[in-house]
Scaffold this active site. Structure first.
Site, short mmCIF file in Angstrom:
data_model
loop_
_atom_site.label_atom_id
_atom_site.label_comp_id
_atom_site.label_asym_id
_atom_site.label_seq_id
_atom_site.Cartn_x
_atom_site.Cartn_y
_atom_site.Cartn_z
N CYS A 58 45.12 41.99 45.74
CA CYS A 58 43.73 41.20 45.76
C CYS A 58 43.56 40.13 44.66
O CYS A 58 43.64 40.63 43.32
CB CYS A 58 42.66 42.31 45.51
N HIS A 64 35.57 43.91 51.67
CA HIS A 64 34.66 43.23 50.38
C HIS A 64 33.37 43.30 50.87
O HIS A 64 32.47 43.40 49.96
CB HIS A 64 35.40 42.14 50.05
N HIS A 82 41.04 43.90 55.07
CA HIS A 82 40.65 43.68 53.50
C HIS A 82 39.48 42.85 53.03
O HIS A 82 38.83 43.37 52.24
CB HIS A 82 42.14 43.00 53.03
N GLU A 83 39.27 41.84 53.95
CA GLU A 83 38.06 41.01 53.58
C GLU A 83 36.81 41.35 53.86
O GLU A 83 35.73 41.34 53.22
CB GLU A 83 38.52 39.40 54.17
ZN ZN Z 1 40.23 40.98 47.75
#
Ligand code: ZN
Length: 200
Positions: free
Chosen positions: A143, A190, A186-187
Site C-alpha cells: 500500500c 480504504h 484493497h481500494e
Molecule cells: Zn492502499
C-alpha cells in the site's frame, strides 16, 4: 415607490442567490479543510500520500468515507485529477488509490483495470462491493500509505461492485479477473477505514 421595489427585488435576488449557494452540494460533499487540501495544488500536481505510521494520518485512514452527491463539483474534478497524478507518480507508482490516502474521506477511487486492454486507470465514485466469491486466496499486497511493508492478504477471487462514474451514471459489474478484483477490494477497504494489514 419604484426605488423601494427595486431595492426589494435586489435584496430578494441576493437572498435567493445566497440560499442556493448555501444549499450547494459542494458544501455538503466537502468540508472547508477538504477544500483547502484539494485546492492546495493544480490538477497537474500530486497530493501528499497519508502515512499509516503517522498518528494523525492514520486517523483519516481509519475513518469511513461518505458518498459524493454533486457530480458537477469543481472540487471533485480537481480531487479526481490530483489523485490520478498521485497514483501515477513515477517516483511511487501504484495500481490504485483511494481518497482517504490523500486525506479526503469521500468515496472516490482509481483502479488500474488489468482486465482491460492496455490496463487503463479508471475512476469510480460511491463504490461498494455487493458480493464476494466464497473462494478466497492469499495474495501479495502492499500500500502506498504503508511504505516499506509488504505481506499477503486474503482476497476473494471475484467481487460484484457497484459504482457511479464521473458523469453520474450508476453501474454494477462482476470483476472476475483476480488481480483486478484484488485491487477493487484493497481500494474499497480504504473507503471503509480498513487497510491490507487487517486482511493478513
Ligand atoms: Zn492502499
Amino acid at each position: 415607490m419604484k426605488k423601494i421595489f427595486l431595492l426589494s427585488a435586489f435584496v430578494l435576488g441576493v437572498f435567493t442567490f445566497l440560499s442556493c449557494y448555501d444549499k450547494g452540494n459542494d458544501v455538503l460533499d466537502f468540508s472547508i479543510s477538504d477544500i483547502e487540501l484539494i485546492t492546495s495544488g493544480t490538477a497537474n500536481q500530486k497530493m501528499r500520500v497519508y502515512n499509516y505510521f503517522v498518528y494523525s494520518d492514520s486517523l483519516v485512514l481509519r475513518k469511513n468515507s461518505s458518498t459524493i452527491s454533486d457530480f458537477n463539483s469543481n472540487y471533485l474534478k480537481l480531487l479526481i485529477d490530483r489523485m490520478y497524478k498521485t497514483v501515477t507518480d513515477p517516483q511511487h507508482p501504484g495500481v490504485g488509490i483511494a481518497a482517504p490516502q490523500v486525506g479526503i474521506n469521500k468515496r472516490v477511487i482509481w483502479v488500474k483495470r488489468y482486465d482491460k486492454t492496455g490496463a487503463p486507470f479508471e475512476c469510480y465514485l460511491n463504490s461498494y462491493i455487493t458480493a464476494y466469491s466464497d473462494t478466497t486466496k492469499l495474495r501479495s499486497d502492499g500500500c502506498l500509505s504503508i511504505p516499506g511493508v509488504s505481506g499477503s492478504s486474503w482476497r476473494a477471487i471475484w467481487v460484484d461492485v457497484s459504482y457511479d462514474l464521473a458523469d453520474g451514471t450508476h453501474h454494477s459489474e462482476r470483476i472476475v479477473h483476480e488481480y483486478t478484483a484484488h485491487i477493487f477490494q484493497h481500494e474499497i477497504d480504504h473507503l471503509n477505514g480498513m487497510v491490507f494489514l487487517d486482511r493478513m
